[in-house]
Design an enzyme around this catalytic site. Structure first.
Site, PDB file in Angstrom:
ATOM      1  N   MET A   1       0.830  -1.202   0.000  1.00 34.40           N
ATOM      2  CA  MET A   1       0.000   0.000   0.000  1.00 34.40           C
ATOM      3  C   MET A   1       0.860   1.245   0.000  1.00 34.40           C
ATOM      4  SD  MET A   1      -1.464   0.314   3.927  1.00 34.40           S
ATOM      5  CE  MET A   1      -2.962   0.940   3.276  1.00 34.40           C
ATOM      6  N   CYS A   2       0.260   2.344  -0.436  1.00 32.10           N
ATOM      7  CA  CYS A   2       0.908   3.660  -0.383  1.00 32.10           C
ATOM      8  C   CYS A   2      -0.190   4.667  -0.052  1.00 32.10           C
ATOM      9  CB  CYS A   2       1.624   3.966  -1.705  1.00 32.10           C
ATOM     10  SG  CYS A   2       0.533   4.133  -3.134  1.00 32.10           S
ATOM     11  N   HIS A   3      -0.068   5.875  -0.567  1.00 23.14           N
ATOM     12  CA  HIS A   3      -1.068   6.908  -0.291  1.00 23.14           C
ATOM     13  C   HIS A   3      -2.361   6.659  -1.071  1.00 23.14           C
ATOM     14  CE1 HIS A   3      -2.714  10.793   0.796  1.00 23.14           C
ATOM     15  NE2 HIS A   3      -2.959  11.006  -0.477  1.00 23.14           N
TER      16      HIS A   3
END
Length: 127
Positions: free
Chosen positions: A83-85
């Site tokens: 995951m990231c932003h």
């Protein structure tokens, strides 16, 4: 006029080029599906300052830029979720991990969607 449908080997013999093969589709999962797994191994590839603002409890923080150098920290014996932003960096990380032989799955929408879906997020943590 008669239409002719060429098979791929026929096209190759005419053009002398191999047909372009599409890369396999990257695996993706929603935040709710990832959260429901319970013991999912989640890697957060955001930068340190982003993780300090908000984080998902239990994730493993490896910023995208350090991923190649820290590849040894990523388990190879289980699926990892990335995951990231909002999903762009995690998609790149997922593709990279897959190219390294790791079963990786992108979490669609990142922490933004995770938070929007009402899933647990720690705000203001230096995780």
């Amino acid at each position: 006029m008669r239409q002719h449908s060429a098979t791929l080997p026929h096209v190759q013999s005419i053009t002398g080029h191999r047909p372009i093969q599409e890369a396999p589709a990257m695996q993706s999962i929603s935040p709710a599906e990832a959260h429901a797994i319970g013991d999912a191994y989640i890697i957060d590839v955001r930068e340190h300052d982003e993780v300090a603002q908000a984080s998902v409890p239990g994730t493993h923080h490896i910023p995208l830029g350090t991923l190649p150098a820290r590849l040894g920290e990523v388990p190879r014996d289980r699926t990892v979720y990335v995951m990231c932003h909002a999903g762009g960096r995690s998609a790149r990380a997922t593709q990279y991990l897959e190219s390294e032989g790791i079963d990786a799955v992108n979490i669609d929408g990142g922490i933004t969607r995770w938070y929007g879906d009402g899933l647990p997020v720690t705000l203001g943590s230096a995780a």
